[in-house]
Design an enzyme around this catalytic site. Structure first.
Site, PDB file in Angstrom:
ATOM      1  N   ASP A   1       2.522 -12.556  -7.947  1.00  0.00           N
ATOM      2  CA  ASP A   1       2.280 -12.556  -9.387  1.00  0.00           C
ATOM      3  C   ASP A   1       3.466 -12.022 -10.169  1.00  0.00           C
ATOM      4  OD1 ASP A   1      -0.298 -13.454  -8.826  1.00  0.00           O
ATOM      5  OD2 ASP A   1      -1.041 -11.412  -8.578  1.00  0.00           O
TER       6      ASP A   1
ATOM      7  N   ASP B   1      -4.056 -20.318  -6.613  1.00  0.00           N
ATOM      8  CA  ASP B   1      -4.572 -18.970  -6.828  1.00  0.00           C
ATOM      9  C   ASP B   1      -6.045 -18.990  -7.212  1.00  0.00           C
ATOM     10  OD1 ASP B   1      -3.811 -16.346  -6.545  1.00  0.00           O
ATOM     11  OD2 ASP B   1      -3.266 -16.067  -8.642  1.00  0.00           O
TER      12      ASP B   1
END
Length: 393
Positions: free
Chosen positions: A290, A244
């Site tokens: 997420d 990420d």
């Protein structure tokens, strides 16, 4: 995995990034151009962020609870030589350490492949194919999510007929099952309602339809993706932490894909809802990665709590509160610096660190890392023995 994004272009130096991360309006067109900038009110921003946090917590909480039932059905199937499920699609998928180590690499290749596709081919045709694909997936996911609720809505006197969709290949002893799917009238009702939502999304790309599909995807992911142990969860979260941060801060790949990709892989909420109502078009976003990635780790800790048989949910609640803290910190940093943030940068340390600290204080750290849900291997000759018994009968 995917970044939380803020669509508020108030700083000139952030304009280029925020243009790339801008959401789409209900017709799938760009909500704002570079000249018309929308400045969200304090109330609108608070409502949007609060709604995103609330929506993110729903699939984690309920998906974790449903994962416990899945796990019990799986154990029942292993003990009784039966799957424990009516259909194979209801069975949880176990993620091993090897899967966790490979996942960030596969995700990176997929992300970069999408980036190349959008660079080479027409964005319009790619998104058309993706819309049809996610329409089918979304209808099935939403139908599966609604199924337990529908069972409570219909009264016991409701004529619930059973059906079976069976496709076989060959005949006699060589006959093989290609599709064997069992369903009932309640499942058909769920499928019908989900199809209406799917058509609404396909035609209008409305943000509410997007969120219904997104919530269904997230809940199914948390429910059906099972980490086999805490070490595997740490490997997965650690790898995606690096993934990420790299793809958000190191390159423009994720920004480009986020701008081009039109699919219900994110939760959105308009910051101008108070001004424009349901036709609002300036969105704050949160990627499903997420939610699902920390969610499956939180669900594992809930199953660990259940295995302790202490009638407490200490590790589940500590990790759940850690997720709220991490997501709140993400939003705070994003709002402060006016820059999209990789949410896993804050969620991973919180979701892993809080339960580990609790386990250290309780003296259960070793038990936590020894807890394992790997499928039990069949004893040698057990399968042959069961087949011979069937023949004798």
């Amino acid at each position: 995995m995917s970044e939380a994004e803020q669509v508020q272009a108030s700083a000139p130096e952030a304009a280029a990034i925020l243009d790339a991360l801008n959401a789409t309006d209900s017709n799938g067109t760009e909500a704002l151009n570079t000249t018309a900038k929308f400045v969200a009110t304090t109330e609108g921003t608070a409502l949007a962020y609060g709604s995103l946090v609330f929506m993110a917590l729903l699939p984690i909480f309920f998906g974790a609870i449903r994962s416990v039932s899945c796990s019990k059905s799986k154990e029942l199937g292993e003990n009784d030589n039966d799957s424990g499920y009516r259909n194979a699609s209801d069975m949880p998928e176990t993620i091993t350490g090897r899967d966790a180590a490979r996942f960030p690499i596969i995700a990176s290749c997929t992300l970069f492949g999408l980036y190349l596709f959008f660079k080479v081919f027409s964005q319009e045709y790619i998104n058309l194919l993706l819309s049809v694909y996610f329409f089918g997936l979304g209808v099935l996911a939403l139908s599966h999510t609604m199924s337990p609720l529908m069972s409570r809505v219909f009264p016991d006197s409701f004529p619930n007929r059973q059906y079976q969709l069976l496709f076989t290949q060959g005949s006699g002893e060589s006959k093989e099952e290609i599709i064997n799917y069992e369903f009932d009238t309640k499942n058909l009702a769920c499928l019908l309602i989900s199809s209406v939502v799917g058509v609404w999304y396909l035609l209008k790309k409305h943000w509410i339809a997007n969120n219904l599909f997104g919530l269904a995807f997230a809940l199914n992911g948390v429910e059906l993706l099972h980490l086999n142990n805490v070490s595997t969860g740490c490997i997965l979260l650690g790898g995606l932490f690096v993934y990420d941060v790299f793809w958000v801060f190191g390159t423009n790949v994720m920004v480009t894909v986020a701008k081009s990709f039109e699919a219900p892989i994110k939760l959105v909420f308009p910051q101008d809802l108070l001004e424009k109502g349901l036709e609002a078009s300036n969105f704050a976003m949160l990627g499903l990665g997420d939610i699902v990635i920390p969610g499956i780790f939180i669900a594992l800790l809930l199953r660990f709590d259940v295995s302790l048989k202490k009638n407490s949910r200490t590790y589940f609640y500590s990790s759940f509160l850690a997720y709220i803290f991490g997501l709140g910190l993400t939003i705070f940093v994003m709002h402060t610096f006016k820059h999209a943030q990789p949410a896993l940068l804050y969620l991973v340390p919180a979701c892993v660190g809080f339960p580990v600290i609790v386990a250290l204080f309780k003296g259960e750290l070793t038990d936590m890392f020894r807890y394992d849900e790997s499928p039990a291997e069949e004893e040698p000759g057990k399968e042959d023995l069961s087949e011979s018994e069937k023949k004798d009968q």
